[in-house]
Design an enzyme around this catalytic site. Structure first.
Site, PDB file in Angstrom:
ATOM      1  N   CYS A   1     -78.325 -21.933  97.936  1.00 54.47           N
ATOM      2  CA  CYS A   1     -77.555 -21.852  96.692  1.00 54.47           C
ATOM      3  C   CYS A   1     -78.386 -21.156  95.614  1.00 54.47           C
ATOM      4  O   CYS A   1     -78.715 -19.986  95.749  1.00 54.47           O
ATOM      5  CB  CYS A   1     -77.058 -23.235  96.273  1.00 54.47           C
ATOM      6  SG  CYS A   1     -75.753 -23.146  95.017  1.00 54.47           S
TER       7      CYS A   1
ATOM      8  N   HIS B   1     -73.823 -24.522 100.652  1.00 54.21           N
ATOM      9  CA  HIS B   1     -74.704 -25.656 100.933  1.00 54.21           C
ATOM     10  C   HIS B   1     -74.595 -26.054 102.400  1.00 54.21           C
ATOM     11  O   HIS B   1     -73.696 -26.813 102.755  1.00 54.21           O
ATOM     12  CB  HIS B   1     -74.335 -26.845 100.035  1.00 54.21           C
ATOM     13  CG  HIS B   1     -74.730 -26.646  98.611  1.00 54.21           C
ATOM     14  ND1 HIS B   1     -75.994 -26.918  98.141  1.00 54.21           N
ATOM     15  CD2 HIS B   1     -74.045 -26.159  97.558  1.00 54.21           C
ATOM     16  CE1 HIS B   1     -76.076 -26.632  96.860  1.00 54.21           C
ATOM     17  NE2 HIS B   1     -74.895 -26.159  96.473  1.00 54.21           N
TER      18      HIS B   1
ATOM     19  N   GLU C   1     -76.286 -28.100 103.946  1.00 54.45           N
ATOM     20  CA  GLU C   1     -76.491 -29.551 104.060  1.00 54.45           C
ATOM     21  C   GLU C   1     -75.231 -30.343 103.748  1.00 54.45           C
ATOM     22  O   GLU C   1     -75.163 -31.546 103.990  1.00 54.45           O
ATOM     23  CB  GLU C   1     -77.646 -29.991 103.139  1.00 54.45           C
ATOM     24  CG  GLU C   1     -77.331 -30.051 101.640  1.00 54.45           C
ATOM     25  CD  GLU C   1     -77.394 -28.704 100.916  1.00 54.45           C
ATOM     26  OE1 GLU C   1     -77.424 -27.659 101.595  1.00 54.45           O
ATOM     27  OE2 GLU C   1     -77.402 -28.715  99.670  1.00 54.45           O
TER      28      GLU C   1
END
Lengths: 199, 255
Positions: free
Chosen positions: A77, A179, A181
């Site tokens: 990001c 993202h 994650e």
């Protein structure tokens, strides 16, 4: 293998740590470059604004260390945006590891901003190792208002009025605007591709 | 093209997920982490945890369960309830929440939105609004977690949406109270009016009862996401079947 997460003082560090935990990969949080000396690869996370994140990196000496870095590096990001030369967000000079400039998405069109939610990946370099096991059109989770236009190093793009870089790679320097994650199974696979890159 | 988001909302009271009808008579529907993991597995695009006891009782969200949720799921989630300061927000964001949502405290102290956006960036600042029609106008309500303390504010809903965005809100969740928990469909009229003044992502809340209600709110009110609770908690609608059905109706969703 150990991954060093560069401490940018940003809020998504815990999410990155838990994603690595789910993949079973040991990780450390590195405030200073010396603390990452035993790590095999580096992750530069980031949410928030470019200027405070760059200042934090500079005060710890990460700017010089990352320019000389040879281990695989993944920016996430804002962390990806910092890999480029400059950011229009506050007119900040960034790390310059990748050629290109971060621009306000509003400069391209009056689309709904921030660009927030799940969007599709469009392959620009389909055989890139970062895209192993990923299908064209798979969705990943984005939250951002600034973006990097498509460059020669864009591995995958996405579109929100404008087309922009979703994934970039130049040698062992990689970045995801989204993202991983927080991008479900697709994100986990992309993180895994980074962890296996060059291994 | 952004996918339309399906967002289960988990109302939290005393560490358990609860659901009431028209904000009253809350019943226990399960453990936070177990429900979060179930919804993530079924294909939810995002989760919202709203601590409904936080604002009325002047308590703050316990970050401990935020960490437990962050460890368990790999989709984004938002934490709401009792966030009154940048410190309150920071503990939740650093515990793994992707966004924080402010509602009653922002009404009492609108500058809170500016401070949060300056500190963390507008992308993680959500302003939640509880609204219902009173005397022919949509009006904002506060402290809706406790019927005894719920207040009708002087603010008009549409004006508050514009002010919140001006101050730095990155997303608006509009909970239409007249529809909440009764499963008769989203408040299309109010959401359409909100959409017209809302240039950040807009999430519809209140009223989902059937799959057609989701198609209706995406198509007619052009919201970015639809939030629902009881239809998911009670398994009236499965998230997987809902998304498959929406895809058949040519609504862009993440499979």
């Amino acid at each position: 293998m150990t991954v060093a997460i560069i401490h940018t003082g940003c809020a998504n560090i815990f999410s990155v740590e838990t994603a690595l935990d789910r993949l079973g990969v040991p990780h450390i949080l590195a405030e200073q470059p010396a603390e990452a000396s035993g790590a095999d690869r580096l992750i530069l996370p980031g949410v928030g604004a470019a200027r405070p994140a760059m200042e934090k990196l500079q005060s710890a000496g990460w700017d010089a260390a990352l320019v000389a870095e040879t281990r695989p590096l993944l920016g996430i990001c804002l962390g990806m945006q910092l890999l480029f030369e400059t950011s229009e967000e506050g007119g900040v000079e960034c790390l310059g590891l990748l050629p290109g400039h971060v621009m306000a998405m509003a400069a391209f069109d009056g689309g709904r901003l921030p660009h927030m939610g799940w969007n599709r990946l469009h392959f620009e370099i389909a055989d890139d190792p970062m895209l192993a096991g990923i299908d064209e059109g798979d969705h990943v989770y984005f939250v951002h208002g600034y973006a990097v236009p498509v460059t020669n190093h864009t591995v995958a793009s996405s579109a929100h009025d404008m087309r922009f870089s979703a994934m970039v790679r130049r040698g062992s320097v990689m970045g995801c605007q989204f993202h991983p994650e927080r991008s479900g199974k697709t994100g986990a696979r992309i993180l895994n591709n980074f962890l296996e890159f060059g291994a | 093209m952004l996918a339309k988001r399906i967002i289960p909302c988990l109302d939290v009271r005393d560490g358990r997920v609860v659901k009431g009808v028209r904000f009253r008579n809350h019943e226990d529907v399960g453990d936070i982490v177990a429900l979060a993991a179930r919804y993530a597995g079924e294909g939810a695009d995002e989760l919202v945890f709203y601590d409904i006891s936080a604002s009325p009782d002047s308590r703050t969200v316990e970050p401990e369960w935020v960490k437990r949720v962050a460890r368990a799921i790999d989709i984004p989630f938002c934490v709401a309830g009792g966030i009154r300061s940048t410190d309150d927000a920071r503990t939740r964001l650093f515990a793994g929440a992707d966004k924080i949502s402010v509602n009653s405290p922002a009404l009492a102290d609108p500058d809170l939105i500016n401070r949060l956006a300056d500190e963390f960036g507008r992308q993680c600042i959500v302003v939640g609004i509880d609204s219902r029609e009173i005397g022919g106008e949509w009006r904002v309500h506060s402290n809706t977690g406790d019927p005894g303390k719920t207040r009708t504010e002087t603010r008009a809903t549409l004006e508050w949406i514009e002010e919140a965005i001006e101050r730095g809100a990155g997303e608006i969740v509009l909970n239409c109270m007249d529809q909440d928990g009764v499963r008769e469909g989203y408040d299309i009229k109010q959401l359409t009016a909100a959409r017209a003044v809302c240039r950040v992502p807009l999430i519809a809340s209140g009223g989902a009862g059937a799959m057609a209600h989701f198609e209706e709110v995406f198509r007619q009110a052009d919201v970015d996401g639809a939030l629902a609770a009881s239809v998911f908690h009670k398994q009236v609608i499965g998230i997987g079947e809902l998304k498959a059905w929406l895809a058949q109706q040519s609504i862009e969703v993440r499979p």
